[in-house]
Design an enzyme around this catalytic site. Structure first.
Site: not given
Ligand code: LLP
Length: 418
Positions: A276, A345
């Site tokens: 992602g 706030c």
């Molecule tokens: N696959 C699964 C099953 C996941 O749970 C996630 C992310 C991804 C792929 C993608 O991960 P990435 O490649 O983006 O690291 N809100 C948090 C990140 C939460 C990620 C949750 N799962 C932040 O802003 O750092």
């Protein structure tokens, strides 16, 4: 690079951010098509000669313009809800390239995904397996499944985004997995298609990925020996990006390590990936305007028109995002140290702390690396309409989502007659 100064003005590709602010207002998320395409191309090039499907993790940035771009490049998608499935389909994504992850799939989610014909369900518990079997049988189909195994590997990232430890809610315990696989293989509504692992997010070392893969491979050998062959191995997402001074492996380096761990015996194995952040994180910024400068006794504040409701990462994870002035500061410009804060706030409403900036009210700032987990985690807290989003391609600017109106904030609400 997609966000660079040209003649002292920060641009998105060939478009000065000042023009975008003048036309669409602030706060505004600005994404670069070139940056997304370049990151995707790195995955593709590093996978040459292998059978790899890159399933973009929709949760990172689910704007239709972004999904459509990736769909046209041939990407698959990793979804975690019926809502994300609907977006992928609306953007022209191919359901046969969709994997469905997440610990809480509802029956309705399952039905929609089976009807769309997704590639695989990444199942996270025995109870989910049973529910999926029942839903699939009621539709007269077999659901393709992987079990998400929890390898108990420390991803060495922020605790809120670490998922591969046994104390996390994700996946099926390593020790339980053989039994659950045998059970899945015997269920008439299921077809065992693969195995899945995802250990966390913003991982900046190769080692945890390799450790997790080794554990998975040992397990795959055992499964195959007991007559449960697998069509694919899903390695999840989690590759980190540079926000400040992190030095995550390059995409090619990360994939090289994975392919090395697979070894020559599994050179032909189909691999799924779920990146992602690595695809979109550095392809976006949050453009905001300084409303006021406030000199406090202990701190100076640059109060801007974006807030924690637009970008919650600093408040939630104490995440660090670089802040750049859109007008490049002159070498002798008068600067000061500011906390960059929003109008919400809450003391936790900050986008950045202790930054040296030469700014005046009315100036524009760019909060960098906001392409992933920015807009998707935004809210209407304090009745703030959500920001606009634009996608830039060369000199062209496409309004990917218009700013919400005030009326839209309460359009779904009503008052009782009494
Ligand atoms: N696959 C699964 C099953 C996941 O749970 C996630 C992310 C991804 C792929 C993608 O991960 P990435 O490649 O983006 O690291 N809100 C948090 C990140 C939460 C990620 C949750 N799962 C932040 O802003 O750092």
């Amino acid at each position: 690079m997609s966000f660079e100064y040209r003649n002292g003005r920060l641009c998105a590709e060939d478009v000065p951010l000042e023009e975008i602010a003048a036309r669409y207002g602030t706060p505004c998320f600005v994404y670069s098509r070139r940056a997304i395409e370049a990151a995707y191309a790195e995955f593709v090039q590093a996978s040459a000669g292998r059978e790899v499907l890159v399933c973009y993790a929709v949760k990172a940035n689910s704007n239709l313009a972004v999904l459509g771009l990736l769909a046209r490049l041939g990407a698959g998608f990793d979804i975690v809800s019926g809502g994300e499935l609907a977006r992928v389909l609306a953007a022209g994504g191919n359901p046969r390239k969709v994997v469905f992850s997440g610990v809480g799939k509802t029956e309705a989610d399952m039905r929609a995904a089976l009807q769309a014909g997704v590639l695989c369900f990444n199942v996270e518990s025995e109870a989910e397996l049973e529910r999926l079997d029942a839903v699939a049988r009621s539709l007269g189909v077999r659901a393709p499944v992987s079990l998400r195994v929890n390898p108990d590997v420390d991803a060495r990232t922020h605790p809120y985004i670490s998922t591969g430890l046994k104390q996390n809610k994700f996946g099926i315990a390593y020790a339980e997995a053989p039994r659950v696989y045998r059970k899945a293989a015997a269920m008439p509504g299921l077809h065992v298609a693969g195995i899945d692992v995802h250990i966390g997010s913003q991982i900046t070392e190769t080692r945890p990925f390799v450790d997790a893969l080794h554990k998975v491979l040992e397990f795959v050998d055992v499964l195959e020996a007991t007559g449960i062959p697998l069509e694919h191995i899903d390695l999840g997402g989690g590759l980190g990006i540079r926000y400040r001074d992190e030095a995550p492996p390059r995409i090619a380096e990360y994939l090289g390590a994975m392919f090395a761990a697979l070894g020559s015996t599994r050179a032909g194995q189909r691999i799924l990936l779920e990146p992602g952040r690595a695809l979109v994180g550095n392809a976006g910024i949050l453009l905001t305007k300084v409303e006021y400068l406030k000199r406090g006794e202990a701190k100076n504040f640059a109060i801007v028109d974006a807030a924690m409701n637009d970008l919650i990462r600093p408040a939630l994870y104490e995440a660090w995002h670089e802040v750049k002035t859109v007008k490049q500061a002159a070498p002798n410009a008068k600067d000061a140290v500011y906390d960059v804060v929003g109008p919400v706030c809450e003391t936790g409403d900050f986008l950045a702390q202790d930054r040296t900036l030469a700014v005046q009210p009315g100036d524009l700032l760019a909060v960098m690396s906001a392409g992933a987990y920015g807009m998707v985690m935004s809210s209407n807290y304090n009745s703030r309409p959500r920001a606009a989003e634009v996608l830039v391609s060369g000199g062209e600017v496409h309004l990917a989502r218009r700013r919400e109106t005030l009326e839209e904030l309460y359009a779904q609400e009503s008052m009782p007659k009494w």
